[in-house]
Design a protein around this motif. Structure first.
Motif, PDB file in Angstrom:
ATOM      1  N   LEU A  15       0.825  -1.213   0.000  1.00  0.00           N
ATOM      2  CA  LEU A  15       0.000   0.000   0.000  1.00  0.00           C
ATOM      3  C   LEU A  15       0.857   1.260   0.000  1.00  0.00           C
ATOM      4  CD1 LEU A  15      -2.869  -1.011   2.445  1.00  0.00           C
ATOM      5  CD2 LEU A  15      -3.020  -0.651  -0.016  1.00  0.00           C
ATOM      6  N   LEU A  16       1.995   1.222   0.665  1.00  0.00           N
ATOM      7  CA  LEU A  16       2.908   2.367   0.663  1.00  0.00           C
ATOM      8  C   LEU A  16       3.431   2.630  -0.742  1.00  0.00           C
ATOM      9  CD1 LEU A  16       4.558   4.469   2.273  1.00  0.00           C
ATOM     10  CD2 LEU A  16       6.307   2.716   2.523  1.00  0.00           C
ATOM     11  N   PHE A  17       3.827   1.571  -1.451  1.00  0.00           N
ATOM     12  CA  PHE A  17       4.311   1.754  -2.813  1.00  0.00           C
ATOM     13  C   PHE A  17       3.210   2.265  -3.734  1.00  0.00           C
ATOM     14  CE2 PHE A  17       7.739  -1.439  -1.783  1.00  0.00           C
ATOM     15  CZ  PHE A  17       8.762  -0.508  -1.813  1.00  0.00           C
ATOM     16  N   ILE A  18       2.003   1.762  -3.571  1.00  0.00           N
ATOM     17  CA  ILE A  18       0.881   2.237  -4.390  1.00  0.00           C
ATOM     18  C   ILE A  18       0.601   3.706  -4.107  1.00  0.00           C
ATOM     19  CG2 ILE A  18      -1.611   2.018  -4.734  1.00  0.00           C
ATOM     20  CD1 ILE A  18      -1.250  -0.994  -4.348  1.00  0.00           C
ATOM     21  N   ASN A  19       0.678   4.100  -2.852  1.00  0.00           N
ATOM     22  CA  ASN A  19       0.432   5.488  -2.485  1.00  0.00           C
ATOM     23  C   ASN A  19       1.504   6.401  -3.078  1.00  0.00           C
ATOM     24  OD1 ASN A  19      -0.752   7.665  -1.320  1.00  0.00           O
ATOM     25  ND2 ASN A  19       0.046   7.283   0.730  1.00  0.00           N
ATOM     26  N   ILE A  20       2.750   5.978  -3.046  1.00  0.00           N
ATOM     27  CA  ILE A  20       3.838   6.786  -3.609  1.00  0.00           C
ATOM     28  C   ILE A  20       3.658   6.925  -5.116  1.00  0.00           C
ATOM     29  CG2 ILE A  20       6.327   6.798  -4.062  1.00  0.00           C
ATOM     30  CD1 ILE A  20       6.670   5.536  -1.270  1.00  0.00           C
ATOM     31  N   GLU A  21       3.336   5.834  -5.795  1.00  0.00           N
ATOM     32  CA  GLU A  21       3.137   5.894  -7.247  1.00  0.00           C
ATOM     33  C   GLU A  21       1.948   6.780  -7.611  1.00  0.00           C
ATOM     34  OE1 GLU A  21       4.970   4.654  -9.761  1.00  0.00           O
ATOM     35  OE2 GLU A  21       6.439   4.056  -8.252  1.00  0.00           O
ATOM     36  N   ALA A  22       0.867   6.680  -6.835  1.00  0.00           N
ATOM     37  CA  ALA A  22      -0.316   7.497  -7.112  1.00  0.00           C
ATOM     38  C   ALA A  22      -0.019   8.971  -6.902  1.00  0.00           C
ATOM     39  CB  ALA A  22      -1.473   7.056  -6.229  1.00  0.00           C
ATOM     40  N   ALA A  23       0.739   9.278  -5.878  1.00  0.00           N
ATOM     41  CA  ALA A  23       1.080  10.680  -5.614  1.00  0.00           C
ATOM     42  C   ALA A  23       1.950  11.238  -6.723  1.00  0.00           C
ATOM     43  CB  ALA A  23       1.781  10.798  -4.266  1.00  0.00           C
ATOM     44  N   GLN A  24       2.883  10.461  -7.220  1.00  0.00           N
ATOM     45  CA  GLN A  24       3.756  10.938  -8.297  1.00  0.00           C
ATOM     46  C   GLN A  24       3.004  11.093  -9.607  1.00  0.00           C
ATOM     47  OE1 GLN A  24       7.207   8.455  -8.577  1.00  0.00           O
ATOM     48  NE2 GLN A  24       8.151   9.337  -6.767  1.00  0.00           N
ATOM     49  N   ALA A  25       2.024  10.263  -9.817  1.00  0.00           N
ATOM     50  CA  ALA A  25       1.272  10.349 -11.068  1.00  0.00           C
ATOM     51  C   ALA A  25       0.190  11.423 -11.011  1.00  0.00           C
ATOM     52  CB  ALA A  25       0.639   8.994 -11.380  1.00  0.00           C
ATOM     53  N   GLY A  26      -0.049  11.989  -9.849  1.00  0.00           N
ATOM     54  CA  GLY A  26      -1.063  13.017  -9.712  1.00  0.00           C
ATOM     55  C   GLY A  26      -2.466  12.455  -9.612  1.00  0.00           C
ATOM     56  N   LEU A  27      -2.572  11.185  -9.323  1.00  0.00           N
ATOM     57  CA  LEU A  27      -3.887  10.565  -9.239  1.00  0.00           C
ATOM     58  C   LEU A  27      -4.684  11.062  -8.040  1.00  0.00           C
ATOM     59  CD1 LEU A  27      -3.059   6.896 -10.245  1.00  0.00           C
ATOM     60  CD2 LEU A  27      -4.107   8.675 -11.623  1.00  0.00           C
ATOM     61  N   VAL A  28      -3.990  11.378  -6.961  1.00  0.00           N
ATOM     62  CA  VAL A  28      -4.692  11.858  -5.774  1.00  0.00           C
ATOM     63  C   VAL A  28      -5.363  13.193  -6.072  1.00  0.00           C
ATOM     64  CG1 VAL A  28      -4.389  12.606  -3.387  1.00  0.00           C
ATOM     65  CG2 VAL A  28      -3.136  10.615  -4.232  1.00  0.00           C
ATOM     66  N   ASN A  29      -4.665  14.070  -6.755  1.00  0.00           N
ATOM     67  CA  ASN A  29      -5.227  15.372  -7.109  1.00  0.00           C
ATOM     68  C   ASN A  29      -6.393  15.202  -8.081  1.00  0.00           C
ATOM     69  OD1 ASN A  29      -5.489  18.124  -7.088  1.00  0.00           O
ATOM     70  ND2 ASN A  29      -4.049  18.416  -8.782  1.00  0.00           N
ATOM     71  N   LYS A  30      -6.250  14.304  -9.052  1.00  0.00           N
ATOM     72  CA  LYS A  30      -7.347  14.044  -9.990  1.00  0.00           C
ATOM     73  C   LYS A  30      -8.555  13.459  -9.268  1.00  0.00           C
ATOM     74  CE  LYS A  30      -4.412  13.323 -14.006  1.00  0.00           C
ATOM     75  NZ  LYS A  30      -3.921  12.367 -15.002  1.00  0.00           N
ATOM     76  N   PHE A  31      -8.318  12.614  -8.289  1.00  0.00           N
ATOM     77  CA  PHE A  31      -9.409  12.038  -7.518  1.00  0.00           C
ATOM     78  C   PHE A  31     -10.140  13.109  -6.712  1.00  0.00           C
ATOM     79  CE2 PHE A  31     -10.994   9.788  -3.696  1.00  0.00           C
ATOM     80  CZ  PHE A  31     -11.898   8.952  -4.332  1.00  0.00           C
ATOM     81  N   LYS A  32      -9.396  14.036  -6.106  1.00  0.00           N
ATOM     82  CA  LYS A  32     -10.021  15.128  -5.362  1.00  0.00           C
ATOM     83  C   LYS A  32     -10.867  16.005  -6.276  1.00  0.00           C
ATOM     84  CE  LYS A  32      -6.570  15.576  -1.694  1.00  0.00           C
ATOM     85  NZ  LYS A  32      -5.494  16.423  -1.136  1.00  0.00           N
ATOM     86  N   ILE A  33     -10.372  16.292  -7.461  1.00  0.00           N
ATOM     87  CA  ILE A  33     -11.129  17.104  -8.423  1.00  0.00           C
ATOM     88  C   ILE A  33     -12.400  16.370  -8.839  1.00  0.00           C
ATOM     89  CG2 ILE A  33     -11.080  18.039 -10.778  1.00  0.00           C
ATOM     90  CD1 ILE A  33      -8.097  18.648 -10.295  1.00  0.00           C
ATOM     91  N   TYR A  34     -12.299  15.072  -9.058  1.00  0.00           N
ATOM     92  CA  TYR A  34     -13.470  14.274  -9.426  1.00  0.00           C
ATOM     93  C   TYR A  34     -14.524  14.290  -8.325  1.00  0.00           C
ATOM     94  CZ  TYR A  34     -16.334  10.171 -10.348  1.00  0.00           C
ATOM     95  OH  TYR A  34     -17.382   9.331 -10.543  1.00  0.00           O
ATOM     96  N   ILE A  35     -14.089  14.124  -7.065  1.00  0.00           N
ATOM     97  CA  ILE A  35     -15.028  14.132  -5.932  1.00  0.00           C
ATOM     98  C   ILE A  35     -15.715  15.488  -5.831  1.00  0.00           C
ATOM     99  CG2 ILE A  35     -15.177  14.024  -3.405  1.00  0.00           C
ATOM    100  CD1 ILE A  35     -14.913  11.306  -4.676  1.00  0.00           C
ATOM    101  N   ARG A  36     -14.964  16.568  -5.961  1.00  0.00           N
ATOM    102  CA  ARG A  36     -15.553  17.912  -5.888  1.00  0.00           C
ATOM    103  C   ARG A  36     -16.521  18.161  -7.045  1.00  0.00           C
ATOM    104  NH1 ARG A  36      -9.933  20.720  -4.529  1.00  0.00           N
ATOM    105  NH2 ARG A  36      -9.820  20.173  -2.328  1.00  0.00           N
ATOM    106  N   HIS A  37     -16.231  17.590  -8.195  1.00  0.00           N
ATOM    107  CA  HIS A  37     -17.103  17.791  -9.355  1.00  0.00           C
ATOM    108  C   HIS A  37     -18.394  16.985  -9.224  1.00  0.00           C
ATOM    109  CE1 HIS A  37     -18.514  16.934 -13.495  1.00  0.00           C
ATOM    110  NE2 HIS A  37     -18.254  18.223 -13.661  1.00  0.00           N
TER     111      HIS A  37
END
Length: 104
Positions: A15-37
């Motif tokens: 899970l730590l590796f997945i979290n690091i990869e997601a953060a580098q790919a910007g997926l967390v930010n895209k997910f936040k934008i999707y939730i707000r939308h």
């Protein structure tokens, strides 16, 4: 080390590796934008509060209740007991009820 502890460590590292990869790919930010939308201002808050309320309510309903030495006594009333014949148990129940009614 126990088998369960080793599995937990492996899962947490993965899970730590997945979290690091997601953060580098910007997926967390895209997910936040999707939730707000998708959800309005307080809609997400209402959904989370409703889920917590339903979880708490189901915890209250399904928590094992100890009645004497038996657990979930109200649930075992309807369970199938292969050691006793179905009609024999009904006869015994009717005898108990009629005994109670005759005493009153």
């Amino acid at each position: 080390m126990k088998k369960g502890t080793l599995k937990t460590i492996i899962i947490l590292v993965a899970l730590l590796f997945i979290n690091i990869e997601a953060a580098q790919a910007g997926l967390v930010n895209k997910f936040k934008i999707y939730i707000r939308h998708e959800f309005s201002d307080y809609q997400l808050l209402y959904l989370v509060a409703g889920a917590l309320f339903l979880g708490f309510l189901s915890y209250i309903v399904f928590t094992p209740v100890f009645i004497g030495k038996r657990k979930w006594a109200w649930l075992s009333y309807y369970s199938y007991n292969p050691n006793r014949h179905h009609y024999q148990s009904k006869r015994e129940m009717i005898k108990k009820i009629s005994g109670i009614l005759q005493n009153n």
